[in-house]
Scaffold this motif. Structure first.
Motif, short mmCIF file in Angstrom:
data_model
loop_
_atom_site.label_atom_id
_atom_site.label_comp_id
_atom_site.label_asym_id
_atom_site.label_seq_id
_atom_site.Cartn_x
_atom_site.Cartn_y
_atom_site.Cartn_z
N ARG A 1 40.22 63.56 -135.90
CA ARG A 1 40.25 62.04 -135.73
C ARG A 1 39.02 61.46 -135.08
O ARG A 1 38.30 62.29 -134.10
CB ARG A 1 41.67 61.39 -134.98
CG ARG A 1 42.55 61.65 -135.78
CD ARG A 1 44.05 60.87 -135.27
NE ARG A 1 43.83 60.79 -133.78
CZ ARG A 1 44.33 62.06 -132.94
NH1 ARG A 1 45.36 62.69 -133.48
NH2 ARG A 1 44.55 61.70 -131.69
N ALA A 2 38.55 60.12 -135.23
CA ALA A 2 37.20 59.79 -134.56
C ALA A 2 37.44 59.82 -132.85
O ALA A 2 36.53 60.05 -132.26
CB ALA A 2 37.04 58.13 -134.98
N ASP A 3 38.85 59.44 -132.36
CA ASP A 3 39.06 59.64 -130.94
C ASP A 3 39.12 60.98 -130.45
O ASP A 3 39.08 61.04 -129.22
CB ASP A 3 40.35 58.77 -130.68
CG ASP A 3 41.48 59.28 -131.14
OD1 ASP A 3 41.59 60.10 -132.25
OD2 ASP A 3 42.48 59.31 -130.54
N GLN B 1 27.12 66.73 -142.82
CA GLN B 1 27.38 65.91 -141.72
C GLN B 1 28.88 65.55 -141.50
O GLN B 1 29.39 64.38 -140.74
CB GLN B 1 26.68 64.44 -141.53
CG GLN B 1 25.05 64.67 -141.41
CD GLN B 1 24.32 63.65 -141.71
OE1 GLN B 1 24.60 62.66 -142.64
NE2 GLN B 1 23.13 63.35 -140.93
N ALA B 2 29.66 66.51 -142.17
CA ALA B 2 31.28 66.28 -142.00
C ALA B 2 31.93 66.99 -141.05
O ALA B 2 33.03 66.93 -140.67
CB ALA B 2 31.81 66.81 -143.54
N GLY B 3 31.30 68.13 -140.38
CA GLY B 3 31.76 69.08 -139.39
C GLY B 3 31.79 68.70 -138.31
O GLY B 3 30.90 67.89 -137.87
N VAL B 4 32.38 69.15 -137.32
CA VAL B 4 32.57 68.85 -135.95
C VAL B 4 32.61 70.26 -135.25
O VAL B 4 33.45 70.74 -135.55
CB VAL B 4 33.77 68.03 -135.60
CG1 VAL B 4 33.87 67.70 -134.11
CG2 VAL B 4 33.85 66.68 -136.68
N THR C 1 34.51 68.34 -130.86
CA THR C 1 35.46 67.86 -130.31
C THR C 1 35.66 67.60 -128.70
O THR C 1 35.13 68.27 -128.23
CB THR C 1 36.69 68.94 -130.66
OG1 THR C 1 36.42 70.15 -130.31
CG2 THR C 1 36.86 69.13 -132.07
N GLU C 2 36.43 66.41 -128.66
CA GLU C 2 36.68 66.13 -127.09
C GLU C 2 37.25 67.29 -126.51
O GLU C 2 37.99 68.07 -127.27
CB GLU C 2 37.15 64.68 -126.89
CG GLU C 2 38.40 64.49 -127.72
CD GLU C 2 39.54 64.95 -126.67
OE1 GLU C 2 39.31 64.85 -125.73
OE2 GLU C 2 40.53 65.25 -127.30
N PRO C 3 37.20 67.32 -125.19
CA PRO C 3 37.83 68.34 -124.62
C PRO C 3 39.48 68.78 -124.70
O PRO C 3 39.85 69.92 -124.87
CB PRO C 3 37.51 68.11 -122.97
CG PRO C 3 36.34 67.20 -122.92
CD PRO C 3 36.43 66.52 -124.13
#
Length: 192
Positions: A128-130, A78-81, A141-143
């Protein structure tokens, strides 16, 4: 009391698996009171199925649309994104059809000796969390971060332009944000 076994709780195991497309790890099973021997019996009785080492699936849980991603995410502890072309595809930010799954893991994982699942490309970086959001059961990852990652790894100019244009038209990234991404990636102009 040390050494006291936790009473098995199917409800707890089910709740954990429900948030992960019906999948769970041996560690999560133990937290619900299902230690190795009991888990092995549940496999023998057909209540759960071993998916890969340390990862199991509730047999009667409905298949998830992106269950294979949940499996890879659990493999990463659960460390990957999910990132790069995989994130572009999830956001439908171009016609990209990734042949492999892109997963960004913590930078310090470079030193680990891992048996990476077939079809998975690992990227090593801090996310990062954001810079994260959730796509169903998995982090992505966010856009803005996705576009930056793709620009930095030299996604084809046509697909990159399409991704920037779609992110702009759907309001996922502001025009100023797109300009910052382009500058950070060393592009001469904002694609699209």
């Amino acid at each position: 009391m040390p050494g006291t076994a936790i009473k098995p709780s199917w409800d707890k195991l089910f709740a954990t698996a429900s948030g992960q497309d019906g999948l769970f790890t041996t560690e999560q099973a133990a937290e619900a009171g299902y230690y190795h021997q009991l888990l092995k019996r549940y496999v023998e009785f057909g209540r759960v199925r071993r998916v890969r080492r340390g990862i199991y699936r509730l047999v009667h849980y409905p298949a998830g649309e992106h269950e294979e991603l949940a499996e890879i995410w659990l493999w990463s502890k659960q460390a990957g994104v999910f990132s790069h072309e995989t994130a572009l595809s999830l956001y439908e930010l171009s016609d990209v059809l990734p042949k492999r799954v892109h997963l960004t893991v913590p930078a310090d994982w470079r030193r680990r000796r891992l048996k990476v699942p077939r079809g998975v490309v690992l990227h090593h970086a801090t996310v990062r969390a954001d810079e994260r959001s959730w796509f169903g059961a998995v982090p992505v990852t966010e856009p803005g971060r996705t576009l930056l990652d793709c620009a930095m790894t030299h996604l084809s100019p046509e697909l990159l332009a399409q991704a920037f244009q779609q992110a702009r038209s759907r309001g996922l990234v502001s025009p100023d944000g797109l300009a910052e991404i382009s500058q950070a990636a060393g592009l001469r102009e904002v694609p699209g």
